[in-house]
Scaffold this active site. Sequence first.
Site, PDB file in Angstrom:
ATOM      1  N   GLU A   1      -9.590  -1.779   5.506  1.00  0.00           N
ATOM      2  CA  GLU A   1     -10.189  -1.489   6.788  1.00  0.00           C
ATOM      3  C   GLU A   1     -11.505  -2.211   6.792  1.00  0.00           C
ATOM      4  O   GLU A   1     -12.043  -2.939   6.007  1.00  0.00           O
ATOM      5  CB  GLU A   1     -10.775  -0.056   6.765  1.00  0.00           C
ATOM      6  CG  GLU A   1      -9.673   1.033   6.681  1.00  0.00           C
ATOM      7  CD  GLU A   1      -8.949   1.235   7.950  1.00  0.00           C
ATOM      8  OE1 GLU A   1      -8.730   0.281   8.802  1.00  0.00           O
ATOM      9  OE2 GLU A   1      -8.285   2.257   8.226  1.00  0.00           O
TER      10      GLU A   1
ATOM     11  N   ASP B   1      -7.524  -2.978  14.296  1.00  0.00           N
ATOM     12  CA  ASP B   1      -9.059  -3.125  14.101  1.00  0.00           C
ATOM     13  C   ASP B   1      -9.201  -4.586  13.111  1.00  0.00           C
ATOM     14  O   ASP B   1     -10.199  -4.721  12.599  1.00  0.00           O
ATOM     15  CB  ASP B   1      -9.851  -2.159  13.363  1.00  0.00           C
ATOM     16  CG  ASP B   1      -9.078  -1.383  12.381  1.00  0.00           C
ATOM     17  OD1 ASP B   1      -7.970  -2.273  11.781  1.00  0.00           O
ATOM     18  OD2 ASP B   1      -9.350  -0.374  11.922  1.00  0.00           O
TER      19      ASP B   1
ATOM     20  N   ASP C   1       0.865  -1.135   0.104  1.00  0.00           N
ATOM     21  CA  ASP C   1      -0.245  -0.068   0.090  1.00  0.00           C
ATOM     22  C   ASP C   1       0.748   1.276   0.160  1.00  0.00           C
ATOM     23  O   ASP C   1       1.961   1.269   0.270  1.00  0.00           O
ATOM     24  CB  ASP C   1      -0.953   0.074   1.202  1.00  0.00           C
ATOM     25  CG  ASP C   1      -0.162  -0.492   2.520  1.00  0.00           C
ATOM     26  OD1 ASP C   1       1.092  -0.603   2.362  1.00  0.00           O
ATOM     27  OD2 ASP C   1      -0.963  -0.866   3.268  1.00  0.00           O
TER      28      ASP C   1
ATOM     29  N   HIS D   1      -7.355  -4.756  10.281  1.00  0.00           N
ATOM     30  CA  HIS D   1      -7.035  -4.689   9.004  1.00  0.00           C
ATOM     31  C   HIS D   1      -5.592  -5.178   8.564  1.00  0.00           C
ATOM     32  O   HIS D   1      -4.731  -5.120   9.334  1.00  0.00           O
ATOM     33  CB  HIS D   1      -7.203  -3.232   8.463  1.00  0.00           C
ATOM     34  CG  HIS D   1      -5.995  -2.167   8.902  1.00  0.00           C
ATOM     35  ND1 HIS D   1      -6.320  -1.224   9.945  1.00  0.00           N
ATOM     36  CD2 HIS D   1      -4.742  -2.230   8.658  1.00  0.00           C
ATOM     37  CE1 HIS D   1      -5.031  -0.426  10.012  1.00  0.00           C
ATOM     38  NE2 HIS D   1      -4.254  -1.156   9.027  1.00  0.00           N
TER      39      HIS D   1
HETATM   40  C1  GLP Z   1      -0.741   0.066   8.420  1.00  0.00           C
HETATM   41  C2  GLP Z   1      -0.249  -0.764   7.464  1.00  0.00           C
HETATM   42  C3  GLP Z   1      -0.323  -2.037   7.676  1.00  0.00           C
HETATM   43  C4  GLP Z   1       0.233  -2.347   9.079  1.00  0.00           C
HETATM   44  C5  GLP Z   1      -0.751  -1.578  10.057  1.00  0.00           C
HETATM   45  C6  GLP Z   1      -0.178  -1.756  11.511  1.00  0.00           C
HETATM   46  O1  GLP Z   1      -2.074   0.235   8.716  1.00  0.00           O
HETATM   47  N1  GLP Z   1      -0.682  -0.372   6.273  1.00  0.00           N
HETATM   48  O2  GLP Z   1       0.261  -2.862   6.776  1.00  0.00           O
HETATM   49  O3  GLP Z   1       0.107  -3.904   9.233  1.00  0.00           O
HETATM   50  O4  GLP Z   1      -0.166  -0.325   9.863  1.00  0.00           O
HETATM   51  O5  GLP Z   1       1.113  -1.098  11.523  1.00  0.00           O
HETATM   52  P1  GLP Z   1       2.273  -1.356  12.838  1.00  0.00           P
HETATM   53  O6  GLP Z   1       3.127  -2.668  12.267  1.00  0.00           O
HETATM   54  O7  GLP Z   1       3.071  -0.052  12.878  1.00  0.00           O
HETATM   55  O8  GLP Z   1       1.517  -1.739  13.982  1.00  0.00           O
END
Ligand code: GLP
Length: 266
Positions: free
Chosen positions: A143, A136, A67, A138
């Site tokens: 989402e 949540d 993404d 995702h």
């Molecule tokens: C963002 C990214 C996800 C990631 C999530 C959790 O939403 N698009 O790919 O898994 O954050 O991030 P973190 O690893 O910092 O908790």
Amino acid sequence: MEVIIQPDLRSGAALGACIMERLIRTKPNAVLGLATGSTPVALYCELIRMHREGGLDFSQVTTFNLDEYVGLAAKHPASYHHFMNENLFSHVNVRRDRIHIPDGTAKDIPAFCQEYEAAISRAGGMDLQLLGIGHDGHIGFNEPSSSLASRTRIKTLTENTVAANQRFFSSPQEVPQHVITMGVGTIMEARTCMLLAFGEGKAEAVAAMVEGPITAMCPASVLQLHPQAVLIIDEAAAGLLKRADYYRRVYANKPSFQQFSSFTLG
Ligand code: GLP
């Protein structure tokens, strides 16, 4: 889903890196789906170490990132382009023309998304998709309420995700509301999905993903339908799993040929 509970982030990241290393050594032209966020950083450090000290060769590897924020140029310090350069790409010998990250500045986003999907197909699909998980549930930026069959497209972030990602921006107003993300259906086509989650803050999402119903309200739960999904978590993230003892028993009693994970690669 194979659930591997490790003592801490360090050992979890090391295990994840070993699985990726094994894939790259077995299949030098592997197609990797990559993720951003804090979670994969330690795994990327391990891959860099393996490249420097063990000659792990990325020269034939192709990558597709999950993404990117809409409106952020590659040079923006909070862009996922920048993140990937800083945390992996500039430290290994991956070829620039084999790196794919959604273009947040694309003029025609639907056309760009269609082409991104086509590029994944032309590359033969992802051998392994690395994933983190949002609080949540995702994955990527899919989402809750995302179609479980969705493809790469533009999404609007929830207020909670915007709040969670504020730490990467200098002010809350700067956080983009829109993103381009691979869809849940795109992710599910990877031959292996490997999701990492560490810390107590992820325990609820992990429990919903592994032991809850398969629902678009927790997009990661769709991995229950994936034939080769491996989840690497630490004790804190495993804190709300009802069958944690069983997952530990399965992993502890694996025959040696299945060590690291039971799935077959490639
Ligand atoms: C963002 C990214 C996800 C990631 C999530 C959790 O939403 N698009 O790919 O898994 O954050 O991030 P973190 O690893 O910092 O908790």
